[in-house]
Design an enzyme around this catalytic site. Structure first.
Site, mmCIF file in Angstrom:
data_model
loop_
_atom_site.group_PDB
_atom_site.id
_atom_site.type_symbol
_atom_site.label_atom_id
_atom_site.label_comp_id
_atom_site.label_asym_id
_atom_site.label_seq_id
_atom_site.Cartn_x
_atom_site.Cartn_y
_atom_site.Cartn_z
ATOM 1 N N HIS A 62 -49.846 -8.343 -23.449
ATOM 2 C CA HIS A 62 -48.669 -9.184 -23.694
ATOM 3 C C HIS A 62 -47.627 -8.466 -24.538
ATOM 4 C CE1 HIS A 62 -51.726 -12.731 -23.414
ATOM 5 N NE2 HIS A 62 -51.461 -12.189 -22.233
ATOM 6 N N LYS A 72 -47.052 -6.354 -34.425
ATOM 7 C CA LYS A 72 -48.285 -7.101 -34.707
ATOM 8 C C LYS A 72 -49.223 -6.259 -35.561
ATOM 9 C CE LYS A 72 -47.780 -9.212 -30.194
ATOM 10 N NZ LYS A 72 -48.112 -9.077 -28.766
ATOM 11 N N TYR A 132 -53.879 -12.112 -36.666
ATOM 12 C CA TYR A 132 -52.787 -11.140 -36.683
ATOM 13 C C TYR A 132 -51.492 -11.744 -37.188
ATOM 14 C CZ TYR A 132 -51.902 -13.029 -31.941
ATOM 15 O OH TYR A 132 -51.689 -13.842 -30.842
ATOM 16 N N ASP A 170 -52.616 -14.481 -17.509
ATOM 17 C CA ASP A 170 -52.992 -13.063 -17.453
ATOM 18 C C ASP A 170 -53.418 -12.656 -16.046
ATOM 19 O OD1 ASP A 170 -54.372 -12.869 -20.845
ATOM 20 O OD2 ASP A 170 -52.327 -13.038 -20.052
HETATM 21 C C1 LIG Z 1 -49.185 -16.441 -28.759
HETATM 22 C C2 LIG Z 1 -48.905 -17.880 -29.071
HETATM 23 C C3 LIG Z 1 -49.363 -18.898 -28.259
HETATM 24 N N1 LIG Z 1 -49.087 -20.194 -28.570
HETATM 25 C C4 LIG Z 1 -49.625 -21.243 -27.695
HETATM 26 C C5 LIG Z 1 -49.213 -21.127 -26.243
HETATM 27 C C6 LIG Z 1 -50.399 -21.641 -25.477
HETATM 28 O O1 LIG Z 1 -50.305 -23.048 -25.321
HETATM 29 C C7 LIG Z 1 -51.594 -21.340 -26.389
HETATM 30 C C8 LIG Z 1 -52.371 -20.119 -25.944
HETATM 31 O O2 LIG Z 1 -51.432 -19.075 -25.747
HETATM 32 P P1 LIG Z 1 -51.859 -17.756 -24.984
HETATM 33 O O3 LIG Z 1 -52.785 -18.071 -23.873
HETATM 34 O O4 LIG Z 1 -50.584 -17.019 -24.679
HETATM 35 O O5 LIG Z 1 -52.644 -16.985 -26.142
HETATM 36 P P2 LIG Z 1 -53.117 -15.460 -26.054
HETATM 37 O O6 LIG Z 1 -53.563 -15.114 -24.683
HETATM 38 O O7 LIG Z 1 -54.049 -15.267 -27.189
HETATM 39 O O8 LIG Z 1 -51.775 -14.662 -26.353
HETATM 40 C C9 LIG Z 1 -51.743 -13.612 -27.299
HETATM 41 O O9 LIG Z 1 -52.526 -12.607 -26.770
HETATM 42 C C10 LIG Z 1 -52.226 -11.262 -27.037
HETATM 43 C C11 LIG Z 1 -53.450 -10.629 -27.620
HETATM 44 C C12 LIG Z 1 -51.053 -10.955 -27.846
HETATM 45 O O10 LIG Z 1 -50.862 -9.829 -28.290
HETATM 46 C C13 LIG Z 1 -50.058 -11.987 -28.110
HETATM 47 O O11 LIG Z 1 -49.954 -12.136 -29.506
HETATM 48 C C14 LIG Z 1 -50.285 -13.305 -27.519
HETATM 49 O O12 LIG Z 1 -49.625 -13.304 -26.282
HETATM 50 O O13 LIG Z 1 -51.043 -21.100 -27.688
HETATM 51 C C15 LIG Z 1 -48.348 -20.544 -29.669
HETATM 52 O O14 LIG Z 1 -48.098 -21.742 -29.920
HETATM 53 N N2 LIG Z 1 -47.862 -19.558 -30.482
HETATM 54 C C16 LIG Z 1 -48.124 -18.231 -30.229
HETATM 55 O O15 LIG Z 1 -47.682 -17.366 -31.019
#
Ligand SMILES: Cc1cn([C@H]2C[C@H](O)[C@@H](COP(=O)(O)OP(=O)(O)O[C@H]3O[C@H](C)C(=O)[C@H](O)[C@H]3O)O2)c(=O)[nH]c1=O
Length: 181
Positions: A62, A72, A132, A170
């Site tokens: 991401h 980050k 993070y 993803d």
């Molecule tokens: C990233 C983020 C997500 N969210 C909400 C959005 C979705 O409803 C839920 C899960 O989000 P997501 O599936 O995008 O989470 P990750 O897959 O852990 O995303 C992260 O994964 C990789 C490792 C990264 O480097 C980024 O920091 C970030 O994209 O949390 C938020 O409310 N705030 C946030 O900062």
């Protein structure tokens, strides 16, 4: 704080000094002056994130587009992950290269991933708590995803005793060659 510059020079692996005793351990998980001295970066962090994932979960790759690119500072407080940063900065001498680091609750290592790079991790332990700090706020409109298994990037993800689990987002990630950079 011991710092190790990676093959992508802006990416820095940090090893905080850990004070152990009969009670357990103590370490400064973040110290702005130590961070600046170790990375040469003077920045403010505006958000702390915490995700918990089971073995085989892969989150990434991401990034957020400018002007909302995020730096980050990542670490693991329970379990172990293989953490990856990918240089997607057009014109960078290390464009298209990646670095990986084993971050665990026992090695206390942290990785500084500067703005402009893509980031992701694979959970190696039964479960992992991933914490993070980010230098800009979450902005879904600016968020993009590159496939973890992109053949051009050819990231050497370690083998893990579980099926790879991806979010729908993803699974729908773009190939690097077609990414919005
Ligand atoms: C990233 C983020 C997500 N969210 C909400 C959005 C979705 O409803 C839920 C899960 O989000 P997501 O599936 O995008 O989470 P990750 O897959 O852990 O995303 C992260 O994964 C990789 C490792 C990264 O480097 C980024 O920091 C970030 O994209 O949390 C938020 O409310 N705030 C946030 O900062």
């Amino acid at each position: 704080m011991h710092s190790i510059r990676q093959s992508i020079p802006d990416v820095v692996l940090l090893e905080p000094k850990v004070f152990g005793d009969s009670r357990g351990f103590f370490y400064e998980s973040f110290n702005q002056q130590a961070f600046r001295e170790a990375t040469g970066v003077q920045c403010d962090f505006v958000q702390d994130n915490h995700s918990r994932s089971s073995q085989g979960v892969l989150r990434g790759l991401h990034y957020q587009l400018p002007p909302r690119a995020q730096g980050k500072l990542v670490r693991v407080v329970r379990g172990a992950v293989f953490d990856v940063a990918v240089d997607i900065r057009k014109g960078s001498p290390t464009f298209g290269q990646w670095v990986g680091a084993l971050l665990t609750e026992d090695n206390h290592r942290q990785l500084w991933v500067p703005p402009g790079l893509a980031h992701g991790f694979l959970v190696l332990s039964e479960s992992a708590d991933f914490l993070y700090k980010t230098t800009d706020y979450y902005s879904p409109e600016h968020e993009r995803c590159i496939r973890w298994d992109d053949p051009e990037l050819a990231i050497a993800w370690p083998a893990v005793d579980a099926a790879i689990q991806l979010s729908a987002k993803d699974q729908a990630g773009r190939w690097f060659a077609e990414a919005d950079l």
